[in-house]
Design an enzyme around this catalytic site. Structure first.
Site, PDB file in Angstrom:
ATOM      1  N   ALA A  89      -0.885  -3.649   8.372  1.00 16.62           N
ATOM      2  CA  ALA A  89       0.333  -3.774   7.577  1.00 16.62           C
ATOM      3  C   ALA A  89       0.092  -4.369   6.181  1.00 16.62           C
ATOM      4  O   ALA A  89       0.521  -3.790   5.176  1.00 16.62           O
ATOM      5  CB  ALA A  89       1.376  -4.568   8.361  1.00 16.62           C
ATOM      6  N   ASP A 133       3.423  -5.117  12.703  1.00  9.92           N
ATOM      7  CA  ASP A 133       3.689  -4.119  11.668  1.00  9.92           C
ATOM      8  C   ASP A 133       5.100  -4.252  11.112  1.00  9.92           C
ATOM      9  O   ASP A 133       5.361  -3.878   9.972  1.00  9.92           O
ATOM     10  CB  ASP A 133       3.440  -2.716  12.201  1.00  9.92           C
ATOM     11  CG  ASP A 133       1.956  -2.483  12.373  1.00  9.92           C
ATOM     12  OD1 ASP A 133       1.408  -2.903  13.420  1.00  9.92           O
ATOM     13  OD2 ASP A 133       1.323  -1.948  11.444  1.00  9.92           O
TER      14      ASP A 133
END
Lengths: 355, 355
Positions: B48, B237
């Site tokens: 991420a 994420d």
């Protein structure tokens, strides 16, 4: 299946070499019981019922290999062979169960000569294999009562015809439901590290035209949490007296996540997999296999993991009985309390109400 | 790391091509933002925070590519580029967060010409990347307070330097504990289907000389049940306002099994991963990737799965907040109630007692 996973053929023990599937279909024949033991260790044959039948044929083979002219010497040779076969893999109890069954034949009083014993052992191994097919089928149809039209079934490892002499255990339930005309869809855990789901279960389902999707083991929980799984079906390598289930690594995790999501979790296994001598699952020996099963993975022709690292590779885990909804056997569906009802199932006295 | 996972180099966006690790170390440079978007989709870069930085540099690159002489035209080009980059992957919110941050710069009133905007975007992307390194380090040392000397840590996916501009998130906690002299051992989930654990986490831990064993994802539950894991560390994420964590597929299962066994379960992520606009995790879009990631596995040079079958391949799952012990951010350790405390962490006003 075109043929049995394991049988007696051309004076030897013939097995489908499951390590080569789905790419190649080869059926080596072993003429030395030590090679049969090695084939079990190396997973040419795997699956608790199939291992049991392999050990039985292996011991019958050892009897034929023995040069003994008298029963006492033959018995010593058989005991040596049984010890070798018994050590081939530690977790599945069917191996010991099958060897014990043949050794009881070897000491039968009505047999006179060493050759009588040899013949009786071969007959017993053959009968054990034939019974395996029949009881697997019966078990499959017992379990099919738990499957409804339209169900999506999560399945771990391989428990089909290849895990038994024929037909199978947990996957046998799927086959039975399919034969009954129920439309089912199977989510097939690929089952790292040995990938029995991707290799073998996918191959068997494809051959039978049953709808399925292969999934990474990591995805099973997601499908359960999002309501896409109606029930879980797994096999067993050994079941303790209290219903704790030793099975392929990853089964425990599925059991926990299934219970968390209210998804019924069934272990399907013949009573020969039940070990009433063990009070609970933590007494079951858990095999740790070669770390290379984890390390030597390839993707697009290249090794995945760095060289020179270490891995841990337990091949089985134990699912405590509180996560197990029921255990499907050839003698009926066993529900809690398992301590009482499993013993009844093993003795063949499971009553209708405990089913 | 010898270099940052992603940076600006030779008039382009340079990335470590993570698909080639650990076998080859290559660092392609992209001179078209569309290629940056494709690199994100194809997972040349993943993780991420790294995706966020890649998008930021990609948008700065789009500004330089634009032929616009006036700010209005440049703005239209940037909006087009932002839309392309935003669609590169759906689950990680850092991508949108980084693009939004750069677009706020693009409309700054103090910038006069299109070239002023171009320069400001490049400076902002660089600053975002520099901040990522600094805040990851801070986050790592925040989390290291949770790690004790002698701990065995279960880790999923890759959350190290390769998942960020440098240092990392969950694995950054391990690095920080290691730098503090705590002896730790990591059980590294291989993380099917993309095997980021086997490829990348193993590579990073090996480089740093930190003790670890690679394990099949299926084995994680067994190690937790048998008391061999002291804590779990995973990344994120996207984190919803209530603390539900979207992360690499398999995380949910770990969370459930961890709670079942009383093993603390920590998600480590910068506040840029928190999406306060989403009330709960089931609003987070879950990417389904190409089934070939599941199907095309090889072992000993041969394909594992039969040809002509289908697979399902969700890349992420959602771990409801009740399984999450705490969320480690650059602003401190966030504990329940997450709805209140996550908002405070994002605003930088987390108080000592809520840590």
């Amino acid at each position: 299946m075109m043929m049995r996973t394991i049988d007696w053929h051309a004076d030897g023990v013939r097995m489908i070499d499951q390590r080569l599937l789905p790419n190649r279909f080869e059926t080596p024949v072993y003429h030395d019981y030590r090679d049969v033991a090695r084939a079990i260790t190396d997973m040419v044959v795997r699956g608790a019922p199939a291992i049991g039948a392999a050990a039985a044929f292996g011991l019958a083979l050892a009897g034929r290999q023995s040069q003994a002219n008298d029963r006492a010497q033959l018995m010593r040779d058989l005991e040596e062979a049984a010890a070798v076969l018994r050590q081939a893999r530690p977790t599945a109890v069917n191996l010991s169960w099958a060897l014990d069954r043949l050794m009881r034949v070897a000491i039968r009083a009505d047999l006179e000569t060493a050759d009588d014993v040899r013949a009786a052992l071969m007959a017993e191994a053959q009968q054990l294999a034939d019974e395996d097919v029949a009881l697997n089928r019966r078990m499959g149809f017992n379990g099919a009562a738990l499957v409804e039209d339209g169900d999506t079934i999560l399945h771990h490892c391989n428990t089909g015809a290849l895990a038994a002499v024929d037909w199978g255990t947990a996957l046998g339930v799927v086959f039975a439901a399919h034969e009954q005309g129920k439309r089912v869809h199977v989510l097939v855990d690929e089952t790292r590290p040995r990938l029995q789901g991707a290799r073998l279960t996918a191959w068997e389902l494809k051959q039978r035209g049953i709808s399925f999707d292969l999934i990474a083991d990591n995805a099973a929980g997601h499908f359960m949490r999002t309501g896409q799984v109606r029930l879980c079906l797994v096999g067993a390598d050994r079941i303790a007296a209290n219903g704790d289930v030793a099975n392929k690594i990853g089964t425990y995790t599925l059991g926990v996540v299934a219970r968390e999501n209210g998804v019924p979790f069934y272990s399907v296994a013949p009573t020969s997999t039940v070990d009433l001598s063990l009070a609970h699952g933590d007494l079951i020996p858990i095999e740790e296999r070669n770390p290379n099963e984890v390390l030597n993975l390839q993707f697009e022709g290249e090794r995945v993991a760095p060289e020179g690292i270490t891995a841990r590779n337990p091949a089985f885990d134990v699912t405590p009985h509180r996560y197990v909804t029921a255990i499907v056997t050839e003698n009926g569906i066993v529900r809690p309390p398992f301590l009482k009802n499993l013993a009844r199932a093993v003795n063949g006295s499971l009553t209708a109400e405990s089913r």
